[in-house]
Design an enzyme around this catalytic site. Structure first.
Site, short mmCIF file in Angstrom:
data_model
loop_
_atom_site.label_atom_id
_atom_site.label_comp_id
_atom_site.label_asym_id
_atom_site.label_seq_id
_atom_site.Cartn_x
_atom_site.Cartn_y
_atom_site.Cartn_z
N CYS A 159 0.83 -1.21 0.00
CA CYS A 159 0.00 0.00 0.00
C CYS A 159 0.86 1.25 0.00
CB CYS A 159 -0.92 -0.01 1.22
SG CYS A 159 -1.94 1.47 1.33
N CYS A 162 -0.51 4.13 2.06
CA CYS A 162 -0.30 4.03 3.51
C CYS A 162 1.15 4.32 3.88
CB CYS A 162 -0.64 2.63 4.02
SG CYS A 162 -2.12 1.91 3.34
N ASP A 163 2.09 3.80 3.10
CA ASP A 163 3.49 3.77 3.54
C ASP A 163 4.44 4.65 2.73
OD1 ASP A 163 2.70 1.91 5.44
OD2 ASP A 163 3.04 0.22 4.08
#
Ligand code: NAP
Length: 343
Positions: A159, A162-163
């Site tokens: 992701c 997200c990261d």
């Protein structure tokens, strides 16, 4: 403002803590919808407007895959680019506004052998449902390399949204050649100094408009006909330092330095809960009747990515959610007529 998604491990811990204090209850509903992506919310909106008082069990990641996407340009109705989390927030509000009962819980088992269906949730609550819409979506797939497992959360991710932030000024790899891979690569250029996309063929599967953006971006390099053979990393601290990339045409293995590796090789349907209870295709997607969301179990309907291995778009998922609610409504009406006739 929307809160950042809670890590699954934290979510489970919170749920376990809550469960200790929770007096479990049994709830009867005409229709229960499992899953809160575009398919689930659309089913909820239609079911609520049909006065079916739907209950939606939202799962671990309310909003589904679109909550970990950024720009959405192809959902009709918006002239400007909208953000995935915002779009899902609107759908949730709309579903609640028309009367859906939204439940923050996770279904841990289902019994579809007899009607009404019985669902047991992680909280201990039990739902007795006259009909069921399965809209559990799909989850990111992994390559299943042991080194991938070792470094998941330590530089290996599925992701970018997200990261990606953790890779400011760093070098990253993206594995895959579909829309997700190309979008993730483009997104990562906001942070990383260099993004290398590794794809197993010599052409992308992604939409042309995305490909053109990728090829124009000076930070992105593509390695064709190649796969990730191994994640190279170090311990203490555990982190990714690079990757061994194998060329499928020549067999040659090349070492590429990298701080992060994003796996973007597609999604697998979230169907484990229903294994052995509804018919599935060999690839694990729920089988539905042609031009319908009806599954092999009367009264159980499947909508969105959990049943769609062809289109897999937010808008097609929403369309299937609508179909599922309309079909459930007809099913419940027919049941009512049958039981009235029997009396
Ligand atoms: P996808 O379209 O199935 O693409 C998966 C990619 O990973 C393919 O390029 C595939 O290679 C590659 N791949 C699969 N298994 C692999 C393996 N074991 N090793 C190496 N490479 C592997 O999946 P997706 O990109 O996640 O997209 C899923 C669906 O969501 C699609 O329908 C997509 O259009 C949709 N989506 C849409 C948007 C958008 O509209 N903006 C954004 C994201 C996703 P091959 O090409 O060789 O098969």
């Amino acid at each position: 403002m929307r809160q950042a998604p809670v890590a699954p491990s934290v979510w489970w811990q919170n749920r376990r803590d809550a469960r200790k204090k929770h007096m479990s209850k049994t709830i009867h509903a005409k229709i229960v919808i499992i899953g809160s992506g575009p398919a689930g919310y659309t089913a909820a909106i239609y079911a609520a407007r049909a006065m079916l008082d739907p209950v939606m069990i939202q799962g671990i990641q309310p909003g589904g895959q679109l909550t970990v996407t950024t720009d959405v340009e192809n959902y009709p109705g918006f002239a400007d680019v909208v953000q995935g989390p915002w779009l899902m927030e609107q759908m949730e509000k709309q579903a609640a506004h028309v009367g859906t009962r939204l439940v923050s819980d996770h279904v841990s088992s289902v019994d579809l052998a007899r009607r009404p269906f019985r669902l047991v949730c992680e909280s201990g609550d039990i739902y007795i449902a006259g009909s069921l819409v399965i809209a559990t979506g799909a989850q990111a797939r992994w390559l299943d390399l042991s080194s991938e497992q070792t470094f998941r959360g330590y530089g290996v991710s599925a992701c970018a949204t997200c990261d990606g932030f953790f890779y400011k000024g760093k070098e990253v790899l993206v594995i895959g050649g579909g829309n997700t891979a190309v979008e993730e690569a483009l997104f990562l250029t906001n942070f990383a100094s260099k993004v290398t996309v590794v794809h197993r063929r010599d052409a992308f599967r992604a939409e042309r408009i995305l490909q053109e953006r990728l090829f124009r971006n000076p930070k992105i390099k593509v390695v064709w006909n190649s796969v990730l053979a191994d994640v190279r990393g170090s311990e203490n601290p555990r982190k990714v330092v690079g990757a061994a990339i194998r060329n499928l045409k020549t067999g040659a293995v090349t070492e590429i330095p990298a701080d992060g590796i994003f796996i973007a090789i597609g999604h697998a349907p979230a169907t484990e809960l229903f294994a052995g209870q509804v018919d599935m295709k060999p690839n694990g997607y729920i089988r539905t009747a042609p031009y319908s969301t009806a599954t092999s179990v009367p009264g159980v309907f499947a909508a969105g990515d959990v049943a769609d291995d062809v289109y897999r778009q937010a808008v097609t998922a929403a369309g299937m959610g609508c179909m599922a609610a309309l079909e459930a409504e007809r099913f419940l009406a027919a049941q009512h007529v049958d039981s009235a006739a029997a009396e």
